[in-house]
Motif scaffolding. Structure first.
Motif, mmCIF file in Angstrom:
data_model
loop_
_atom_site.group_PDB
_atom_site.id
_atom_site.type_symbol
_atom_site.label_atom_id
_atom_site.label_comp_id
_atom_site.label_asym_id
_atom_site.label_seq_id
_atom_site.Cartn_x
_atom_site.Cartn_y
_atom_site.Cartn_z
ATOM 1 N N VAL A 28 1.023 -1.230 -0.071
ATOM 2 C CA VAL A 28 -0.012 -0.032 -0.303
ATOM 3 C C VAL A 28 0.830 1.216 -0.022
ATOM 4 C CG1 VAL A 28 -1.960 -1.275 1.277
ATOM 5 C CG2 VAL A 28 -0.206 0.088 2.452
ATOM 6 N N ASP A 29 0.240 2.468 -0.364
ATOM 7 C CA ASP A 29 0.895 3.386 -0.302
ATOM 8 C C ASP A 29 0.605 4.296 1.209
ATOM 9 O OD1 ASP A 29 0.630 6.730 -0.256
ATOM 10 O OD2 ASP A 29 1.570 6.322 -2.407
ATOM 11 N N ALA A 30 1.902 4.658 1.583
ATOM 12 C CA ALA A 30 1.763 4.949 2.975
ATOM 13 C C ALA A 30 1.011 6.119 3.545
ATOM 14 C CB ALA A 30 3.148 5.251 3.456
ATOM 15 N N SER A 31 0.715 7.023 2.399
ATOM 16 C CA SER A 31 0.070 8.327 2.658
ATOM 17 C C SER A 31 -1.722 8.013 2.325
ATOM 18 C CB SER A 31 0.553 9.270 1.912
ATOM 19 O OG SER A 31 0.256 9.087 0.459
ATOM 20 N N THR A 32 -1.785 7.037 1.355
ATOM 21 C CA THR A 32 -3.418 7.008 1.114
ATOM 22 C C THR A 32 -4.024 5.441 1.531
ATOM 23 O OG1 THR A 32 -2.987 5.728 -0.811
ATOM 24 C CG2 THR A 32 -2.912 8.239 -1.001
ATOM 25 N N TYR A 103 9.740 5.768 -4.455
ATOM 26 C CA TYR A 103 9.194 5.402 -3.112
ATOM 27 C C TYR A 103 10.422 4.757 -2.311
ATOM 28 C CZ TYR A 103 4.332 5.531 -4.626
ATOM 29 O OH TYR A 103 3.101 6.000 -4.835
ATOM 30 N N ILE A 104 10.564 4.884 -0.971
ATOM 31 C CA ILE A 104 11.520 4.484 -0.245
ATOM 32 C C ILE A 104 11.187 2.728 -0.117
ATOM 33 C CG2 ILE A 104 12.383 4.252 2.037
ATOM 34 C CD1 ILE A 104 11.490 7.193 2.474
ATOM 35 N N PRO A 105 12.148 1.970 -0.366
ATOM 36 C CA PRO A 105 11.809 0.450 -0.214
ATOM 37 C C PRO A 105 11.481 0.049 1.097
ATOM 38 C CG PRO A 105 13.937 0.722 -1.525
ATOM 39 C CD PRO A 105 13.427 2.101 -0.988
ATOM 40 N N ALA A 106 10.784 -0.853 0.925
ATOM 41 C CA ALA A 106 10.299 -1.321 2.453
ATOM 42 C C ALA A 106 10.563 -2.787 2.563
ATOM 43 C CB ALA A 106 8.699 -1.103 2.663
ATOM 44 N N VAL A 107 10.849 -3.089 3.943
ATOM 45 C CA VAL A 107 11.467 -4.625 4.109
ATOM 46 C C VAL A 107 10.802 -4.864 5.464
ATOM 47 C CG1 VAL A 107 13.252 -6.079 4.881
ATOM 48 C CG2 VAL A 107 13.731 -4.237 3.497
ATOM 49 N N GLU A 108 10.237 -6.010 5.527
ATOM 50 C CA GLU A 108 9.390 -6.732 6.645
ATOM 51 C C GLU A 108 10.223 -8.046 7.043
ATOM 52 O OE1 GLU A 108 6.880 -5.527 8.329
ATOM 53 O OE2 GLU A 108 6.481 -3.723 7.233
ATOM 54 N N LYS A 109 10.182 -8.496 8.083
ATOM 55 C CA LYS A 109 10.620 -9.590 8.390
ATOM 56 C C LYS A 109 9.712 -10.230 9.208
ATOM 57 C CE LYS A 109 15.667 -8.644 8.745
ATOM 58 N NZ LYS A 109 17.046 -8.558 9.543
ATOM 59 N N LEU A 123 4.630 1.593 1.293
ATOM 60 C CA LEU A 123 5.575 2.218 0.632
ATOM 61 C C LEU A 123 5.649 3.643 0.894
ATOM 62 C CD1 LEU A 123 6.124 0.036 -2.651
ATOM 63 C CD2 LEU A 123 7.786 0.293 -0.516
ATOM 64 N N LYS A 124 6.579 4.280 1.346
ATOM 65 C CA LYS A 124 6.347 5.789 1.118
ATOM 66 C C LYS A 124 7.099 6.651 0.303
ATOM 67 C CE LYS A 124 7.152 9.668 4.344
ATOM 68 N NZ LYS A 124 7.565 10.065 6.062
ATOM 69 N N ARG A 125 6.446 7.415 -0.345
ATOM 70 C CA ARG A 125 6.939 8.107 -1.620
ATOM 71 C C ARG A 125 7.718 9.315 -1.224
ATOM 72 N NH1 ARG A 125 5.548 9.452 -6.966
ATOM 73 N NH2 ARG A 125 3.795 7.903 -7.089
ATOM 74 N N TRP A 126 8.712 9.540 -1.624
ATOM 75 C CA TRP A 126 9.725 10.498 -1.106
ATOM 76 C C TRP A 126 9.702 11.537 -2.400
ATOM 77 C CZ3 TRP A 126 14.136 11.716 -3.783
ATOM 78 C CH2 TRP A 126 14.639 10.838 -4.812
ATOM 79 N N ALA A 127 9.225 11.283 -3.597
ATOM 80 C CA ALA A 127 9.382 12.105 -4.562
ATOM 81 C C ALA A 127 8.088 11.904 -5.524
ATOM 82 C CB ALA A 127 10.906 11.936 -5.454
#
Length: 544
Positions: A28-32, A103-109, A123-127
């Motif tokens: 998902v998009d972190a902001s929406t 988007y800033i890559p995201a990692v989950e363990k 995923l957080k958009r930075w640009a």
């Protein structure tokens, strides 16, 4: 006997596996909070890859599994904007999600036991480059056309140019190329996935590695945005260039180190130079020894015992581009991955083109050709010169000093390590990055520099950021970069003078290729090498 038969019957009944659980999830998009297309990798603690599927009937998940060496591996799926699922044995897993560069890559363990598990990867958009009028493209694509709608959205790549006509045998025309793909889908028309994502399916790669039924490497050049399938083989290449120009196509050099590359530039009047080419990957650098013997020894590239480092290869490309610019060949920068062949995601290296009047395929190609662009493997580098766009040419009087005003910013979600200003091939200014953090998590380093110049010049800006990627238990440091197209300042009758050592290298390489091709390639090929040699020889008397 009855008990034995009953036991056999029970053993044959298909029971659900107790050794695997279903992982369900979404990106998902972190902001929406909305599900978005993305690239997803799932690896166990031992490094085994697992490939998710889309839950929805209307969804898609395209598997990508390419390997060049034990550590040069790319394994992922590209997901449509739907939930996914995958069966996993009990154990620990690393789930990595990506979406292009913005988007800033995201990692989950996670730990999986014997019951279903659900995960949401945010995923957080930075640009948001499209909001600023910048749209990305990959000009060296080997994915199947049917895959592109899924993959382009997952990578948020605005333009893809698949090389559906592909030939590696000399004299064989692309109309019956030995490596052709998707011939039923090859039409001279842009195909819009949505209003800002489009691919153009009629493009050609001449990658000649076989001459007269023998292994004899010449190299590669691309014809992009053509209107008809080409019917002439190579070499010679002059008829190809004429046909491409007649169709309004652009010529893309591919790699700077192919045996025929230094001939192609003056003979074909090549348009594009891939500053990020298909040897620069997310995974480990592999082609350390690629045509390393013919490198220019007057330049000091970073090397190891087994050949180039990735940093050395990258700077080799930069320096060859600068040599060509100094010789008067004003190629515009671009980027290509050859995703589909190599272990690299589509658009890992990409070119951003500025379109202030909105997006269309035709506008993007025009902007690429005009040099309103920068190339990136990570950072964003937006720049204006004298309050105007990149690629522009200014006329200046002889003997007069003038100002080149650079305004813009280098941005990334990791710190920028350095910003450099290059004039006529030399780094003349190094700007210390400030890396000011904004609300969107981006680190911004402003650029506001006035250069005093005299005489003809070309100016570019480049920036670098150190990156890290986990490979098994190790962290490997990588260098990611962004590099603008040049802006030019011309004094009539006084062109930029190339460096003497560079011209001598070009002459030597052409002389070597003439010898290597005599009696092997056809006379037209050898004559084109001679033509290029004469071009470089004419530059030597005025070289600096």
């Amino acid at each position: 006997m009855f008990r034995l038969a009953l036991l056999l019957f029970v053993c044959l009944i298909p029971f659900p596996s107790l050794s695997a659980a279903v992982l369900k999830g979404k990106v998902v998009d972190a902001s929406t909070g909305k599900i978005i297309p993305a690239r997803l990798s799932i690896h166990s603690a031992t490094g085994t890859a697992y490939f998710a599927e889309s839950v929805a009937k209307a969804g898609s998940a395209i598997k990508y599994d390419k390997q060049r060496s034990p550590t040069s591996i790319e394994q992922h799926v590209t997901l449509s904007a739907h939930e996914f699922q995958v069966d996993l044995p009990p154990g620990e897993y690393r789930i990595s999600a990506f979406r292009g560069k913005e988007y800033i890559p995201a990692v989950e363990k996670i730990r999986v036991k014997d019951q279903s598990v659900e995960v949401t990867v945010s995923l957080k958009r930075w640009a948001n480059m499209a909001n600023q009028g910048w749209y990305s493209g990959d000009t060296h694509v080997h994915r199947l056309v049917k895959e592109l709608p899924n993959v382009m959205l997952a990578e948020d790549l605005n333009v893809a140019l698949p090389l559906t006509n592909w030939v590696s045998i000399s004299d064989q025309p692309p109309s019956r190329g030995n490596l052709n793909t998707d011939q039923d889908a090859v039409k001279a028309a842009a195909v819009y996935v949505d209003p800002t994502h489009v691919y153009y399916p009629l493009n050609t790669e001449y990658e000649i590695t076989q001459v007269n039924n023998k292994r004899h490497v010449l190299g590669a050049v691309f014809v992009l945005n053509q209107k008809e399938v080409l019917k002439m083989g190579a070499p010679p290449v002059t008829p190809i260039a004429k046909a491409a120009r007649k169709q309004g196509a652009l010529l893309d050099l591919d790699k700077h180190s192919w045996p025929w590359s230094l001939m192609l530039v003056p003979v074909m009047d090549v348009d594009l130079f891939e500053l990020s080419n298909n040897h620069i990957w997310r995974t480990n650098f592999h082609f350390k020894n690629f045509i390393v013997q013919t490198r220019p020894t007057h330049l000091d590239f970073e090397m190891e015992e087994d050949g180039f480092t990735e940093n050395g290869w990258m700077h080799y490309g930069f320096e060859m581009y600068y040599s060509m610019l100094n010789c008067g060949f004003r190629m515009r920068p671009t980027a290509g991955t050859a995703s589909g062949v190599h272990p690299v995601p589509l658009g890992f290296g990409r070119v951003y083109v500025n379109l202030p009047d909105g997006f269309s395929y035709e506008k993007w190609m025009s902007g690429l050709d005009a040099g309103r662009s920068f190339v990136s493997t990570g950072p964003m580098l937006t720049l204006k010169v004298n309050q105007s766009h990149l690629g522009k040419t200014y006329q200046k009087p002889a003997g007069a000093e003038y100002v080149c005003h650079l305004e813009g910013a280098a941005r990334y979600w990791k710190p920028i390590s350095r910003i450099e200003v290059v004039v006529n091939g030399d780094v003349i200014e190094t700007i210390k990055p400030t890396n000011q953090r904004g609300a969107d998590s981006a680190l911004t380093s402003a650029i506001d520099l006035k250069l005093k110049l005299k005489g003809s010049a070309w100016v570019i800006v480049r920036c670098f950021s150190k990156d890290q990627r986990f490979i098994s238990a190790d962290q490997v440091e990588r260098m990611r970069f962004a590099h603008t197209a040049p802006v030019y300042f011309d004094v009539p009758g006084q062109p930029v003078r190339p460096k003497r050592a560079a011209v001598q290298y070009l002459i030597r390489r052409l002389e070597e290729e003439i010898v290597r091709n005599k009696g092997v390639s056809n006379a037209g090929c050898v004559n084109e090498y001679r033509q290029a040699l004469e071009t470089y020889q004419r530059l030597l008397p005025t070289a600096r």
